[in-house]
Design an enzyme around this catalytic site. Structure first.
Site, PDB file in Angstrom:
ATOM      1  CD  GLU A  86     -11.606  -0.343   0.327  1.00 49.72           C
ATOM      2  OE1 GLU A  86     -12.440   0.385   0.904  1.00 49.72           O
ATOM      3  OE2 GLU A  86     -10.607   0.101  -0.259  1.00 49.72           O
ATOM      4  CG  ASP A 132      -1.947  -1.117   1.139  1.00 49.60           C
ATOM      5  OD1 ASP A 132      -2.960  -0.913   0.458  1.00 49.60           O
ATOM      6  OD2 ASP A 132      -1.734  -2.190   1.747  1.00 49.60           O
TER       7      ASP A 132
END
Length: 261
Positions: free
Chosen positions: A131, A12
């Site tokens: 998500e 990330d």
């Protein structure tokens, strides 16, 4: 489930830094993403997953230069996600060296984008990033913007629709488990893998190598790993060996094969 399980380090990125958080929040700088990418490649990673963690702030993906640098010394497939809102955005990322593109917010806002990308680049290139947050009634709802924006979409229904539109793979992140080191949400993995016939990457919660084994036995085709690698609590090779010891078929590590040739 595919025969060969893939081990995929997840990186990330915020600006030019590799970062990590818990439940996609409280992001901490870890280091130079290219250095970590090279390390994981040399350890035998099957693929790499780059996610622009702050793409929503800029309205676009900012990883082009990082990817261009990575592919100079890393020769495994790379998936890039975050802030990709059009076929043109995806084309730019692919031209920088990525092999697949992950989309979330833009697909939620305009599902036809999945069809357009699949038609333009091929289904194998289109990854739906999800998500998921579990609700009180036991269902999982899909969120965007690092788990902050509610979409109202049921995860199982959403992935089913996305695959029908041409998504060739699902990146399934449990926001509830992400960064918790207590294992993947196995019920979530089972629910999604039972609903679709494309590869599913389990993401969020790996605290030890056996958690990856558990995810695969729940139906995952690949496991995404971040915290466990970034903080040197294990390495790709060690995780691969645990998978082998537990009867899973894993791919021969490309970097190691190249070194031996």
């Amino acid at each position: 489930m595919l025969n060969m399980i893939r081990l995929i380090p997840r990186l990330d990125i915020k600006s030019s830094h590799l970062i990590k958080g818990v439940k996609l929040e409280g992001l901490r700088k870890i280091g130079n993403p290219n250095e970590y990418a090279r390390r994981y490649y040399e350890q035998g990673a099957d693929e790499l997953l780059y996610m622009d963690a702050v793409a929503s702030l800029y309205g676009r993906n900012n990883l082009t230069e990082i990817i261009k640098e990575t592919v100079k010394s890393v020769f495994i497939p790379i998936t890039v996600g975050g802030g990709i809102r059009s076929v043109a955005d995806a084309r730019e990322i692919l031209r920088s060296g990525a092999d697949k593109v992950a989309i979330n917010t833009a697909a939620v806002q305009r599902p036809d984008l999945i069809n357009e990308m699949a038609k333009t680049f091929g289904e194998q290139c289109v990854v739906l990033s999800v998500e998921a947050i579990k609700q009180a009634d036991g269902r999982w709802l899909a969120f965007t913007d690092n788990g902050r924006e509610h979409t109202g979409l049921d995860v199982v229904e959403w992935v089913t629709q996305a695959v029908e539109r041409g998504a060739g793979e699902i990146l399934l992140t449990s926001v509830d488990h992400e960064g918790g080191r207590k294992g993947y949400d196995l019920d979530l993995v089972r629910a999604v893998t039972s609903a679709v016939n494309v590869p599913v990457i389990a993401s969020g919660g790996m605290g030890e190598a056996m958690h990856g084994v558990d995810a695969v036995k729940a139906g995952a085709d690949a496991i995404a790993m971040a915290d466990i690698l970034h903080y040197d609590r294990d390495a790709v090779g060690g995780i691969r060996q645990v998978c082998l010891d537990n009867g899973l078929e894993v791919r021969p590590p490309q970097a190691i094969l190249e070194a031996a040739s």
